[in-house]
Design a protein around this motif. Structure first.
Motif, mmCIF file in Angstrom:
data_model
loop_
_atom_site.group_PDB
_atom_site.id
_atom_site.type_symbol
_atom_site.label_atom_id
_atom_site.label_comp_id
_atom_site.label_asym_id
_atom_site.label_seq_id
_atom_site.Cartn_x
_atom_site.Cartn_y
_atom_site.Cartn_z
ATOM 1 N N GLU A 142 0.828 -1.206 0.000
ATOM 2 C CA GLU A 142 0.000 0.000 0.000
ATOM 3 C C GLU A 142 0.863 1.257 0.000
ATOM 4 O OE1 GLU A 142 -3.469 2.130 2.742
ATOM 5 O OE2 GLU A 142 -2.690 0.152 3.269
ATOM 6 N N ARG A 143 1.955 1.240 0.771
ATOM 7 C CA ARG A 143 2.817 2.418 0.871
ATOM 8 C C ARG A 143 3.591 2.673 -0.421
ATOM 9 N NH1 ARG A 143 4.094 4.128 6.214
ATOM 10 N NH2 ARG A 143 2.238 3.720 7.494
ATOM 11 N N THR A 144 3.957 1.610 -1.125
ATOM 12 C CA THR A 144 4.842 1.770 -2.281
ATOM 13 C C THR A 144 4.140 1.579 -3.618
ATOM 14 O OG1 THR A 144 5.476 -0.580 -2.312
ATOM 15 C CG2 THR A 144 6.775 0.911 -0.908
ATOM 16 N N GLY A 145 3.002 0.899 -3.631
ATOM 17 C CA GLY A 145 2.328 0.585 -4.886
ATOM 18 C C GLY A 145 2.955 -0.572 -5.643
ATOM 19 N N HIS A 146 3.879 -1.305 -4.991
ATOM 20 C CA HIS A 146 4.572 -2.414 -5.648
ATOM 21 C C HIS A 146 4.176 -3.746 -5.009
ATOM 22 C CE1 HIS A 146 6.873 0.506 -7.760
ATOM 23 N NE2 HIS A 146 7.568 0.912 -6.702
ATOM 24 N N LEU A 147 3.778 -4.703 -5.839
ATOM 25 C CA LEU A 147 3.466 -6.038 -5.339
ATOM 26 C C LEU A 147 4.748 -6.769 -4.968
ATOM 27 C CD1 LEU A 147 0.730 -7.149 -7.901
ATOM 28 C CD2 LEU A 147 0.410 -6.158 -5.622
ATOM 29 N N VAL A 148 4.685 -7.566 -3.887
ATOM 30 C CA VAL A 148 5.873 -8.288 -3.434
ATOM 31 C C VAL A 148 5.800 -9.778 -3.744
ATOM 32 C CG1 VAL A 148 6.337 -6.590 -1.638
ATOM 33 C CG2 VAL A 148 4.960 -8.624 -1.087
ATOM 34 N N GLY A 149 4.730 -10.217 -4.429
ATOM 35 C CA GLY A 149 4.659 -11.607 -4.885
ATOM 36 C C GLY A 149 4.396 -12.621 -3.790
ATOM 37 N N LEU A 150 3.560 -12.266 -2.808
ATOM 38 C CA LEU A 150 3.233 -13.214 -1.738
ATOM 39 C C LEU A 150 2.348 -14.328 -2.292
ATOM 40 C CD1 LEU A 150 3.447 -13.845 1.295
ATOM 41 C CD2 LEU A 150 1.350 -12.507 1.626
ATOM 42 N N ARG A 151 2.756 -15.583 -2.043
ATOM 43 C CA ARG A 151 2.010 -16.757 -2.505
ATOM 44 C C ARG A 151 1.699 -17.649 -1.307
ATOM 45 N NH1 ARG A 151 3.501 -18.363 -8.452
ATOM 46 N NH2 ARG A 151 2.299 -20.174 -7.805
ATOM 47 N N ARG A 152 0.495 -18.272 -1.313
ATOM 48 C CA ARG A 152 0.029 -19.021 -0.145
ATOM 49 C C ARG A 152 -0.386 -20.455 -0.490
ATOM 50 N NH1 ARG A 152 -3.102 -14.571 3.588
ATOM 51 N NH2 ARG A 152 -2.285 -12.692 2.604
ATOM 52 N N GLU A 153 0.171 -21.013 -1.545
ATOM 53 C CA GLU A 153 -0.239 -22.373 -1.949
ATOM 54 C C GLU A 153 0.293 -23.457 -1.022
ATOM 55 O OE1 GLU A 153 -0.049 -19.900 -5.737
ATOM 56 O OE2 GLU A 153 1.172 -20.162 -3.932
ATOM 57 N N GLY A 154 1.338 -23.171 -0.249
ATOM 58 C CA GLY A 154 1.912 -24.178 0.632
ATOM 59 C C GLY A 154 3.119 -24.857 0.012
ATOM 60 N N THR A 155 3.769 -25.695 0.822
ATOM 61 C CA THR A 155 4.921 -26.476 0.379
ATOM 62 C C THR A 155 4.535 -27.928 0.217
ATOM 63 O OG1 THR A 155 6.552 -25.020 1.434
ATOM 64 C CG2 THR A 155 7.224 -27.287 1.024
ATOM 65 N N LEU A 156 4.928 -28.497 -0.911
ATOM 66 C CA LEU A 156 4.719 -29.918 -1.172
ATOM 67 C C LEU A 156 6.060 -30.618 -1.004
ATOM 68 C CD1 LEU A 156 2.789 -32.157 -2.159
ATOM 69 C CD2 LEU A 156 3.466 -31.566 -4.501
ATOM 70 N N ALA A 157 6.162 -31.470 0.016
ATOM 71 C CA ALA A 157 7.382 -32.247 0.235
ATOM 72 C C ALA A 157 7.223 -33.610 -0.415
ATOM 73 C CB ALA A 157 7.651 -32.406 1.726
ATOM 74 N N VAL A 158 8.278 -34.058 -1.105
ATOM 75 C CA VAL A 158 8.203 -35.274 -1.913
ATOM 76 C C VAL A 158 9.365 -36.194 -1.556
ATOM 77 C CG1 VAL A 158 8.149 -36.179 -4.263
ATOM 78 C CG2 VAL A 158 7.122 -33.956 -3.774
ATOM 79 N N ALA A 159 9.082 -37.500 -1.471
ATOM 80 C CA ALA A 159 10.121 -38.489 -1.185
ATOM 81 C C ALA A 159 10.168 -39.526 -2.303
ATOM 82 C CB ALA A 159 9.841 -39.183 0.146
ATOM 83 N N TYR A 160 11.395 -40.050 -2.569
ATOM 84 C CA TYR A 160 11.591 -40.907 -3.737
ATOM 85 C C TYR A 160 12.043 -42.324 -3.415
ATOM 86 C CZ TYR A 160 10.845 -36.830 -6.540
ATOM 87 O OH TYR A 160 10.256 -35.741 -7.112
ATOM 88 N N ASP A 161 12.573 -42.560 -2.221
ATOM 89 C CA ASP A 161 12.957 -43.928 -1.877
ATOM 90 C C ASP A 161 12.393 -44.264 -0.501
ATOM 91 O OD1 ASP A 161 14.837 -43.249 0.268
ATOM 92 O OD2 ASP A 161 16.208 -42.626 -1.297
ATOM 93 N N PRO A 162 12.356 -45.542 -0.122
ATOM 94 C CA PRO A 162 11.698 -45.931 1.133
ATOM 95 C C PRO A 162 12.262 -45.231 2.360
ATOM 96 C CG PRO A 162 12.101 -47.852 -0.242
ATOM 97 C CD PRO A 162 12.797 -46.718 -0.915
ATOM 98 N N GLY A 163 13.578 -45.075 2.432
ATOM 99 C CA GLY A 163 14.173 -44.426 3.599
ATOM 100 C C GLY A 163 13.763 -42.977 3.719
ATOM 101 N N ASP A 164 13.830 -42.254 2.590
ATOM 102 C CA ASP A 164 13.437 -40.846 2.613
ATOM 103 C C ASP A 164 11.945 -40.701 2.920
ATOM 104 O OD1 ASP A 164 16.004 -40.012 2.025
ATOM 105 O OD2 ASP A 164 15.653 -39.972 -0.146
ATOM 106 N N HIS A 165 11.143 -41.628 2.381
ATOM 107 C CA HIS A 165 9.706 -41.571 2.626
ATOM 108 C C HIS A 165 9.409 -41.800 4.106
ATOM 109 C CE1 HIS A 165 5.391 -43.058 1.642
ATOM 110 N NE2 HIS A 165 5.418 -41.743 1.799
#
Length: 385
Positions: A82-105
């Motif tokens: 509001e003070r500057t008139g510039h968007l800062v690109g705030l995103r709220r979709e969340g983080t998706l964590a992904v695992a690929y092998d049994p140990g990491d999962h």
């Protein structure tokens, strides 16, 4: 002394600039001293606001502080826009964590259960659910988790908006370097033609460079160290639609990698973590490894343009927590934010202005004052708080 002010802030990254803005808004006469246009850590960061996916066993105090920070951030960012008139690109979709092998999962499931046990929004997902959220992910993913409480911001837009807001609020900027703090102000390197500034309070917010400022009391001079991080910025080719909507974190062959999308189609890939001292060189090996791991997670990335390679220096501390609070008469520290500088910038500014104006800061800051390093019982750390 060449000039006077109520407050001199040493360091023009997100922490120092946020403090300068809020202090000037509170009516204080502020001078911001920085030799460059902000620090490398702020410009190189991915902009993740990730209190959930970065929460670890035994860091309860840091988690409480990070949760305070993410709750505060939307209103802070909205006021900044509001003070500057510039968007800062705030995103709220969340983080998706992904695992690929049994140990990491299995490790991810343990962390997900821990995060749920402390009240965080952490949902387990099978491989099909992951692909529904992000269709371009490799089908080799075994499973994962969605952390809806994590957000992100465009770090470069955010820092640019902070600078404009600070200037508009009346904060003055001196392109120089604070070399020492004294009882009555600071000494400068002389790049601006000045040799010093007098002030009521000096705020040391120079990131990893805070350790090189003379005059810090006791053990504080050696508390903050540089931790190198290299990352990549990728850009979509013309007419190519976005390939990712969530921040994605994964472990590939035992190495962490994250991918952070931007609204303009840019995608940030990071980041290495290297104890190499103040070294900002970009290495071929790091670029190779980051691209290899990122393409393993999201194969379509091989079609994107490699727009930039960069390296920055995070200000690390022995217990991974920030160092924020009074450190003697006329001296306030606001440094050591490690990977959470952007996340903690708003609440650090709030706390700093509270101390500067004689008000109590939020209770979540109690474990993170400089006292934990200056006290005789140095073994009392944030992890045990």
């Amino acid at each position: 002394m060449a000039g006077t002010a109520d407050i001199v802030v040493a360091g023009g990254g997100v922490i120092g600039t946020a403090i300068a803005w809020r202090a000037a808004t509170a009516g204080l006469d502020v001078v911001l001293v920085d030799p460059e246009r902000g620090d490398a850590a702020a410009l190189v960061a991915a902009g993740m606001l990730a209190p959930v996916s970065e929460s670890m066993f035994g860091e309860d105090a840091l988690l409480r502080l990070n949760l305070l920070a993410v709750r505060r951030f939307p209103a802070f960012a909205a006021e900044l826009e509001e003070r500057t008139g510039h968007l800062v690109g705030l995103r709220r979709e969340g983080t998706l964590a992904v695992a690929y092998d049994p140990g990491d999962h299995a490790a991810l499931l343990r962390l997900t259960e821990f995060r749920r046990s402390v009240g965080l929004d952490a949902a387990e997902l099978d491989s099909r659910s992951i692909r529904r959220l992000e269709p371009f992910l490799t089908p080799e993913a075994r499973g994962g988790a969605l952390f809806a409480g994590d957000w992100s911001v465009d770090n470069r837009r955010y820092l640019a908006a902070l600078r404009e807001a600070a200037q508009a609020a009346g904060a003055r900027t001196v392109r120089d370097q604070v070399t020492a703090v004294t009882g009555t102000g600071v000494r400068l390197a002389g790049r601006s033609g000045e040799t010093g500034l007098s002030c009521g309070t000096t705020v040391v917010a120079a990131g990893f460079a805070s350790a090189g400022i003379d005059g810090l009391p006791g053990r504080l001079a050696g508390v903050v160290r540089p931790v190198k991080g290299q990352l990549l910025r990728l850009r979509l080719p013309a007419a190519m639609p976005p390939v990712l909507s969530h921040t994605v974190r994964a472990v590939v062959r035992g190495t962490d990698v994250y991918l952070v999308p931007r609204a303009d189609g840019e995608l940030v890939v990071g980041a290495t973590q290297e104890e190499r001292g103040p070294d900002r060189t970009v290495t071929a090996g790091a670029v190779h490894d980051l691209l290899r791991d990122a393409v393993s997670v999201l194969p379509v990335l091989s079609e994107l343009e490699l727009a930039e390679t960069c390296a920055g220096l995070r200000p690390g501390t022995p217990d991974n927590g920030p160092v924020v609070g009074p450190a003697g008469a006329g001296l306030l520290l606001a440094t050591g934010h490690y990977r959470n500088g952007i996340l903690l910038s708003a609440v650090t500014a709030d706390a700093a202005v509270a101390w500067l104006t004689g008000q109590p800061p939020a209770a979540e800051w109690a474990p993170f004052t400089p006292d934990r390093f200056t006290a005789a019982a140095l073994g009392s750390t944030v992890r045990s708080a």
